[in-house]
Write an enzyme that holds these catalytic residues in place. Structure first.
Site, mmCIF file in Angstrom:
data_model
loop_
_atom_site.group_PDB
_atom_site.id
_atom_site.type_symbol
_atom_site.label_atom_id
_atom_site.label_comp_id
_atom_site.label_asym_id
_atom_site.label_seq_id
_atom_site.Cartn_x
_atom_site.Cartn_y
_atom_site.Cartn_z
ATOM 1 N N ARG A 183 -9.837 0.365 15.665
ATOM 2 C CA ARG A 183 -9.929 1.063 14.390
ATOM 3 C C ARG A 183 -10.979 0.384 13.517
ATOM 4 O O ARG A 183 -12.138 0.743 13.551
ATOM 5 C CB ARG A 183 -8.540 1.101 13.721
ATOM 6 C CG ARG A 183 -8.377 2.121 12.624
ATOM 7 C CD ARG A 183 -6.931 2.186 12.145
ATOM 8 N NE ARG A 183 -6.398 0.918 11.680
ATOM 9 C CZ ARG A 183 -5.143 0.755 11.239
ATOM 10 N NH1 ARG A 183 -4.303 1.769 11.233
ATOM 11 N NH2 ARG A 183 -4.730 -0.416 10.816
ATOM 12 N N MET A 219 11.926 24.164 1.396
ATOM 13 C CA MET A 219 11.165 23.363 0.440
ATOM 14 C C MET A 219 12.068 22.599 -0.515
ATOM 15 O O MET A 219 11.810 21.421 -0.830
ATOM 16 C CB MET A 219 10.223 24.259 -0.366
ATOM 17 C CG MET A 219 9.349 23.492 -1.354
ATOM 18 S SD MET A 219 8.323 24.556 -2.383
ATOM 19 C CE MET A 219 7.183 25.202 -1.160
ATOM 20 N N TYR A 268 16.031 29.918 7.100
ATOM 21 C CA TYR A 268 14.866 30.713 7.498
ATOM 22 C C TYR A 268 14.834 30.940 9.009
ATOM 23 O O TYR A 268 15.146 30.035 9.796
ATOM 24 C CB TYR A 268 13.564 29.998 7.084
ATOM 25 C CG TYR A 268 13.251 30.114 5.613
ATOM 26 C CD1 TYR A 268 12.972 31.347 5.044
ATOM 27 C CD2 TYR A 268 13.226 28.988 4.795
ATOM 28 C CE1 TYR A 268 12.675 31.456 3.689
ATOM 29 C CE2 TYR A 268 12.927 29.077 3.447
ATOM 30 C CZ TYR A 268 12.649 30.320 2.899
ATOM 31 O OH TYR A 268 12.357 30.427 1.568
ATOM 32 N N LYS A 298 0.834 -1.213 0.000
ATOM 33 C CA LYS A 298 0.000 0.000 0.000
ATOM 34 C C LYS A 298 0.863 1.255 0.000
ATOM 35 O O LYS A 298 2.082 1.187 0.159
ATOM 36 C CB LYS A 298 -0.918 0.000 1.227
ATOM 37 C CG LYS A 298 -0.174 -0.029 2.553
ATOM 38 C CD LYS A 298 -1.123 -0.154 3.728
ATOM 39 C CE LYS A 298 -0.336 -0.182 5.042
ATOM 40 N NZ LYS A 298 -1.214 -0.257 6.224
#
Length: 365
Positions: free
Chosen positions: A133, A305, A257, A35
């Site tokens: 779940r 990024m 940053y 998956k």
């Protein structure tokens, strides 16, 4: 073709890890869990590499259809099952096996009639033994199982299943309790059973029923908190990028940053062409290890990024364009465990693998 970031996928390692699962539970059939795009490794290539598995498990119908196109006769289990009659029709069209985990699904089957799915469809009936779940509660599962048997007018084509919640902690008693609940409820039923995930396969031999579901271990990642015990698993993915700038900074200069990291001395800093836009974790903190020129060094400042900065002060021979290994093994065989990187980002290896973006080229070896 020029590249900036790429993930090298060792297909032989995938096959090796599948064999580890088979040898560990020699009397069980193996579902290879592929998956989330094969845990970020590319579902199509992963399925082909794991063709020796007895079946595949995916999360969604979309994944199942993609796999079915190349594997017309393989058992494909859809772990989330179906939620309406439209999806049920797709299960029939593509010969998929559903997980039955709710009364709503039973109602859909009953409403759709006895020919809603093919006669050879296998229904994986799920009980919630502690995960909280998906699955029928312990006090309603027998009634619901009888309802499924009545719908099928048969006691064949059913496999009983559950899922571990805490098996990654070998000292946690929850797993023993889940196995006991599973065994006690289905004591008088002769159906095939499955409960073991990767942690169950490697750490809980009593969970090796008719089927095992190998997931993260296939990709060379330990399912346990102590990742230094490898169980002879081999790393499948190596994430690499390139050095695109070499800068010389003075003591007191800020990097990245927010200016949150300040050079403690005059130093050389490299800029690497990878960032959270590629799937590298933004949460990775200063000190997160990387490898360049065969030497382990570290991330400094915030992840951007498209770029990260690394400390090059202790590395003598540096070339622009040099390969930086973010996890996996470099060309000289130096290893960097993805679990270590995940720990530095306050996350797990599963997430790092699954969040690799399309900007990263997957190279199969």
């Amino acid at each position: 073709m020029s590249w900036t970031s790429r993930a090298l996928i060792n297909c032989a390692a995938l096959q090796h890890n599948l064999n580890i699962a088979k040898k560990t539970a020699p009397n069980s059939k193996v579902l290879a869990v592929i998956k989330s795009n094969g845990y970020g490794h590319g579902i199509t290539h992963v399925a082909q590499s794991l063709i020796a598995a007895d079946g595949f498990a995916v999360a969604s119908i979309q994944e199942a259809i993609l796999v079915r196109k190349n594997h017309p006769s393989k058992t494909i289990l859809v772990l989330q099952g179906f939620i309406d009659s439209r999806e049920l029709a797709l299960f029939k069209q593509y010969k998929l096996n559903p997980v039955i985990h709710s009364k709503a699904q039973l109602a859909i089957l009953e409403f759709s009639g006895s020919k809603a799915l093919s006669s050879d469809t296998v229904y994986w009936f799920k009980i919630d033994t502690g995960m909280g779940r998906l699955g029928f509660a312990a006090d309603e599962c027998i009634t619901s199982l009888n309802r499924l048997e009545k719908y099928l007018n048969s006691k064949s084509n059913i496999i009983l299943m559950s899922h571990f919640a805490n098996a990654d902690d070998i000292t946690d008693k929850t797993t023993n309790n889940q196995i006991k609940i599973f065994n006690d409820i289905f004591l008088n039923y002769n159906y095939q059973k499955t409960i073991a995930n990767s942690a169950g396969i490697l750490g809980w031999s009593e969970s090796h029923f008719d089927w095992i579901r190998a997931g993260i271990m296939l990709y060379g990642v330990s399912p346990f908190n102590n990742y230094e015990q490898t169980y002879n698993l081999q790393t499948v993915m190596t994430l690499e990028s390139r050095l695109i700038a070499i800068n010389h900074h003075k003591k007191g200069d800020t990097i990245g940053y927010g200016g949150g990291w300040r050079c403690p001395k005059d130093m050389t800093i490299g800029v690497v062409s990878i960032g959270y836009g590629d799937g590298y974790p933004r949460q990775a903190k200063t000190g997160t290890p990387v490898i360049i020129a065969g030497i382990k060094t570290s991330l400094i400042g915030r992840v951007s990024m498209d770029m990260i900065c690394i400390d090059l002060s202790s590395i003598d021979k540096i070339e622009l364009g040099g390969i930086v290994t973010l996890w996996g093994s470099d060309l000289e065989g130096n290893g960097l465990a993805i679990e270590e990187v995940a720990g530095c980002a306050n996350t797990i290896a599963y997430e790092l693998l699954c969040q690799i973006t399309k900007r990263v080229e997957l190279v199969y070896q």
